[in-house]
Design an enzyme around this catalytic site. Structure first.
Site, short mmCIF file in Angstrom:
data_model
loop_
_atom_site.label_atom_id
_atom_site.label_comp_id
_atom_site.label_asym_id
_atom_site.label_seq_id
_atom_site.Cartn_x
_atom_site.Cartn_y
_atom_site.Cartn_z
N TYR A 33 73.18 24.75 -22.70
CA TYR A 33 72.98 25.44 -21.43
C TYR A 33 73.41 24.56 -20.27
O TYR A 33 73.61 23.35 -20.43
CB TYR A 33 71.53 25.90 -21.26
CG TYR A 33 70.56 24.81 -20.86
CD1 TYR A 33 70.11 23.88 -21.79
CD2 TYR A 33 70.09 24.71 -19.56
CE1 TYR A 33 69.23 22.88 -21.44
CE2 TYR A 33 69.19 23.71 -19.20
CZ TYR A 33 68.77 22.80 -20.13
OH TYR A 33 67.89 21.81 -19.77
N ARG A 52 80.52 19.28 -18.19
CA ARG A 52 79.48 18.88 -19.16
C ARG A 52 79.22 20.00 -20.17
O ARG A 52 78.93 19.73 -21.34
CB ARG A 52 78.20 18.48 -18.43
CG ARG A 52 77.17 17.86 -19.38
CD ARG A 52 75.96 17.33 -18.64
NE ARG A 52 75.28 18.40 -17.94
CZ ARG A 52 74.31 18.22 -17.04
NH1 ARG A 52 73.92 16.99 -16.72
NH2 ARG A 52 73.74 19.24 -16.45
N ARG A 100 69.96 34.55 -40.85
CA ARG A 100 69.32 33.23 -40.70
C ARG A 100 69.57 32.36 -41.92
O ARG A 100 69.24 32.72 -43.05
CB ARG A 100 67.82 33.38 -40.49
CG ARG A 100 67.17 32.01 -40.24
CD ARG A 100 65.67 32.08 -40.00
NE ARG A 100 65.17 30.75 -39.67
CZ ARG A 100 64.86 29.82 -40.57
NH1 ARG A 100 64.99 30.06 -41.85
NH2 ARG A 100 64.42 28.64 -40.17
N LYS A 147 73.26 18.80 -23.85
CA LYS A 147 72.32 19.65 -23.10
C LYS A 147 71.99 20.90 -23.92
O LYS A 147 72.47 22.00 -23.65
CB LYS A 147 72.90 20.01 -21.73
CG LYS A 147 71.84 20.50 -20.75
CD LYS A 147 72.38 20.47 -19.34
CE LYS A 147 71.46 21.07 -18.32
NZ LYS A 147 70.17 20.43 -18.17
N GLU A 179 64.16 9.00 -18.75
CA GLU A 179 64.52 9.88 -17.63
C GLU A 179 63.36 10.82 -17.35
O GLU A 179 62.32 10.76 -18.02
CB GLU A 179 65.80 10.66 -17.94
CG GLU A 179 65.69 11.55 -19.17
CD GLU A 179 67.00 12.26 -19.51
OE1 GLU A 179 67.84 12.51 -18.63
OE2 GLU A 179 67.17 12.59 -20.70
N LEU A 204 70.37 12.47 -20.73
CA LEU A 204 71.41 13.41 -20.35
C LEU A 204 72.23 12.80 -19.20
O LEU A 204 71.65 12.30 -18.24
CB LEU A 204 70.77 14.72 -19.85
CG LEU A 204 71.80 15.80 -19.55
CD1 LEU A 204 72.30 16.44 -20.83
CD2 LEU A 204 71.22 16.87 -18.63
N1 PDD Z 1 67.87 19.83 -16.09
N2 PDD Z 1 67.89 14.99 -17.64
C1 PDD Z 1 67.42 16.10 -18.24
C2 PDD Z 1 66.68 15.96 -19.51
C3 PDD Z 1 67.68 17.37 -17.65
O1 PDD Z 1 67.23 18.47 -18.27
C4 PDD Z 1 68.38 17.44 -16.43
C5 PDD Z 1 68.68 18.76 -15.75
C6 PDD Z 1 68.83 16.25 -15.83
C7 PDD Z 1 69.61 16.25 -14.55
O2 PDD Z 1 70.90 16.76 -14.75
P1 PDD Z 1 71.71 17.46 -13.57
O3 PDD Z 1 71.68 16.51 -12.43
O4 PDD Z 1 73.09 17.61 -14.13
O5 PDD Z 1 71.01 18.74 -13.28
C8 PDD Z 1 68.58 15.05 -16.48
C9 PDD Z 1 68.11 21.15 -15.54
C10 PDD Z 1 68.06 21.21 -14.06
C11 PDD Z 1 67.17 22.14 -16.21
O6 PDD Z 1 66.90 21.93 -17.39
O7 PDD Z 1 66.74 23.11 -15.59
#
Ligand code: PDD
Length: 287
Positions: A33, A52, A100, A147, A179, A204
């Site tokens: 996603y 990404r 499945r 992601k 993070e 990420l």
């Molecule tokens: N999440 N680390 C993780 C685990 C994340 O899920 C996200 C973003 C980030 C920051 O990435 P970016 O700057 O590219 O949004 C770091 C999104 C916002 C979400 O899951 O809704």
């Protein structure tokens, strides 16, 4: 107005927008996603998010559902149909629909869904006043650079943090901050260096992180890309997190430790402004 949602080539009313039960994203979390922010009708860092998306899909061998320009068109059409000005656009691509079975059938076509979520992103109490983050062991697998929609670890960590009265959570492993549960963690040391972890399989690679690092570089601010410990974070002069939905978000408490004087610091404020300006958003001075 009912929200229009994109599903595999069609724009449908939300109540009609459905995915088959045998979707592998639904059954296995076998999906990628992306979330892009929109402020004042402008998509923020969208090229980075689409790059990404391409990288994450390639990493787990799911084909792109459309060429990049086709995905951009879907985003633009959803924005138009839903009258979006402020909020986020969510994209999800699963491996597809098949009986499945852990081993995926060869040659199944990906399922691609996309939707808008209207929300004020740039003028929130959290951005003005900062937030408190809990500290919890990182519960995730070893490819956090991809992601995927497998987010149960983050969901449970955020729920536990909320139950304890925190706004969000920073995750740690081997004494080091990895993070945020859905964001990149940054600190400012007492010596005045902005620090964040280098990209690796442990985190990420944040798009907002990348954009903020570019700004830090062009402004000649002091910067160190290295892991940092929990103790270093708790003793930082300032702390903040970045993500598409939180932009540059001040962190004013980490666990029980208040950061600085408990208010967003000047470097964080400066980066908040720089980030919005770089995105082409008009910024009023913060009092
Ligand atoms: N999440 N680390 C993780 C685990 C994340 O899920 C996200 C973003 C980030 C920051 O990435 P970016 O700057 O590219 O949004 C770091 C999104 C916002 C979400 O899951 O809704």
């Amino acid at each position: 107005m009912t929200r229009q949602i994109y599903v595999n080539g069609a724009y449908l009313a939300e109540s009609e927008a459905v995915i088959p039960v045998m979707d592998r994203g639904f059954l296995f979390g076998d999906a990628i996603y992306e979330v892009t922010a929109m402020i004042d009708g402008r998509l923020i860092d969208n090229d980075l998010h689409l790059a990404r998306l391409e990288r994450s899909l390639a990493a787990i061998d799911i084909p792109m559902p459309l060429p990049l320009d086709g995905i951009r068109e879907v985003q633009a059409e959803l924005i138009r149909r839903n009258g979006m000005r402020d909020g986020t656009i969510y994209l999800q691509v699963s491996r597809g629909t098949a009986e499945r079975n852990f081993l995926p059938d060869a040659g199944i076509a990906p399922n691609f869904v996309a939707f808008t979520q209207p929300r004020n992103l740039r003028d929130t109490p959290a951005l003005r006043n900062g937030i408190a983050v809990a500290l919890m062991p990182d519960p995730r697998w070893d490819r956090r650079d991809i992601k995927t929609s497998m987010l149960l670890g983050q969901v449970l960590a955020k729920q536990a943090a909320h139950a304890l009265g925190f706004d969000d959570v920073w995750l740690h492993e081997d004494g080091l901050i990895t993070e945020g549960a859905s964001s990149t963690a940054f600190i400012l040391t007492a010596a005045g260096a902005i620090v964040t972890r280098p990209n690796s399989h442990a985190t990420l690679p944040g798009c907002t992180r990348q954009a903020v690092l570019r700004l830090i570089e062009t402004r000649g601010l002091r910067f160190e890309e290295r892991p940092f410990t929990i103790a270093e974070a708790q003793n930082a002069a300032e702390a903040f997190l970045t993500s598409a939905s939180s932009l540059v978000q001040p962190v004013v408490r980490i666990g029980e430790q208040v950061i600085g004087d408990g208010h967003p610091g000047p470097v964080t404020r400066h980066l908040q402004e720089l980030y919005l300006q770089a995105a082409g958003i008009r910024v009023e001075p913060v009092e």
